[in-house]
Design an enzyme around this catalytic site. Sequence first.
Site, PDB file in Angstrom:
ATOM      1  N   LEU A  33       0.808  -1.220   0.000  1.00  0.00           N
ATOM      2  CA  LEU A  33       0.000   0.000   0.000  1.00  0.00           C
ATOM      3  C   LEU A  33       0.843   1.272   0.000  1.00  0.00           C
ATOM      4  CD1 LEU A  33      -2.621  -1.200   2.630  1.00  0.00           C
ATOM      5  CD2 LEU A  33      -2.758  -1.354   0.136  1.00  0.00           C
ATOM      6  N   HIS A  34       0.373   2.255  -0.755  1.00  0.00           N
ATOM      7  CA  HIS A  34       1.042   3.562  -0.813  1.00  0.00           C
ATOM      8  C   HIS A  34      -0.011   4.652  -0.590  1.00  0.00           C
ATOM      9  CE1 HIS A  34      -0.769   3.662  -4.758  1.00  0.00           C
ATOM     10  NE2 HIS A  34      -0.116   2.566  -5.118  1.00  0.00           N
ATOM     11  N   GLY A  36      -1.640   6.485  -2.508  1.00  0.00           N
ATOM     12  CA  GLY A  36      -2.819   6.388  -3.380  1.00  0.00           C
ATOM     13  C   GLY A  36      -3.884   5.523  -2.721  1.00  0.00           C
ATOM     14  N   HIS A  37      -3.479   4.337  -2.242  1.00  0.00           N
ATOM     15  CA  HIS A  37      -4.429   3.460  -1.541  1.00  0.00           C
ATOM     16  C   HIS A  37      -4.982   4.150  -0.292  1.00  0.00           C
ATOM     17  CE1 HIS A  37      -1.732   0.281  -3.433  1.00  0.00           C
ATOM     18  NE2 HIS A  37      -2.919  -0.049  -3.903  1.00  0.00           N
ATOM     19  N   GLY A 146      -9.146   3.999  -7.823  1.00  0.00           N
ATOM     20  CA  GLY A 146      -8.330   5.132  -8.244  1.00  0.00           C
ATOM     21  C   GLY A 146      -8.421   5.360  -9.744  1.00  0.00           C
ATOM     22  N   SER A 184       2.244   4.070  -7.565  1.00  0.00           N
ATOM     23  CA  SER A 184       1.920   2.712  -7.991  1.00  0.00           C
ATOM     24  C   SER A 184       2.830   1.759  -7.237  1.00  0.00           C
ATOM     25  CB  SER A 184       2.183   2.575  -9.498  1.00  0.00           C
ATOM     26  OG  SER A 184       2.295   1.212  -9.847  1.00  0.00           O
ATOM     27  N   SER A 185       2.310   0.587  -6.877  1.00  0.00           N
ATOM     28  CA  SER A 185       3.159  -0.399  -6.198  1.00  0.00           C
ATOM     29  C   SER A 185       4.315  -0.793  -7.107  1.00  0.00           C
ATOM     30  CB  SER A 185       2.336  -1.634  -5.841  1.00  0.00           C
ATOM     31  OG  SER A 185       1.203  -1.240  -5.103  1.00  0.00           O
TER      32      SER A 185
END
Length: 280
Positions: A33-34, A36-37, A146, A184-185
């Site tokens: 997770l980053h 964005g998540h 997203g 993005s992962s």
Amino acid sequence: MKIIKTIEKVKKLIKESKEKNLSIGFVPTMGYLHDGHISLVKRAKKENDLVVVSIFVNPLQFGPNEDYERYPRDIESDIKILKKNGCDILFLPENKELYKEQLVIINIIELSEKLCGLSRPTHFQGVLTVVAKLFNIITPSRSYFGEKDYQQLLIIKKMVDDLNFDTKIVPCPIVREKDGLAMSSRNSYLSPDERKKSTILYRSLLKGKEIIKKTGDIENAKNVIKDMIESVNPTKIDYIEIYDEKNLKEINEKTKYCRIFLAVFFGKTRLIDNMRVKIK
Ligand code: PAF
């Protein structure tokens, strides 16, 4: 935060919550997770009584030569992040819990036959099949996706409409690094040199937007974007397209908003990005 690994247990919890009339916000993810998540989880928390996040690296949406095996995973860090950001239930199924003898696959025509669907022909079937399963298990009031995966978002919306799923799809804006790279992962795969080059995606999107706004010249915008990206020597440009954002068709006199879509390889890493542009 409850961590649940079986369908039976998570369904029971959801049933109890529904009996209390709690609304459920759902964020499906593949983990690692980053920010964005996290923006999706926070939005879900704001708009619902209960937040459910799933982490499942879905083998069905990876092609035979893609990165399923090496897709980044860090469940301990994900759990910490989710606890901190208000997730109530983490649904963390194993492969054998979700897929037994899966013979039914959900397919979509038209929207999936362009952009990412061209180089990843079975990708969206895999996405739709797992998302449909998760929707049936979690029965969310609202589901958060997203806009970075804009084609995915549109395809999932269409599935929800066509198959009468009872969840509202909530699109959420792209979250970017300070230098503009969309989170993005898969960014974790980039070498320092590739990471530097990758900022060209955002810069070329901005330039393309400026050209469309000033002149409405779509072909010129595409050419300028192509020249800019080529100037950093990427490994390969997969696509540069500009479509009506409603249906991913060519722009016509009715188009209100278009989107510029990019997919570019840096080394083995394929990055995607997009930007919305209001047509003059
Ligand atoms: O966008 C993703 O991370 C995945 O495609 C999704 C929606 C979780 C399905 O596996």
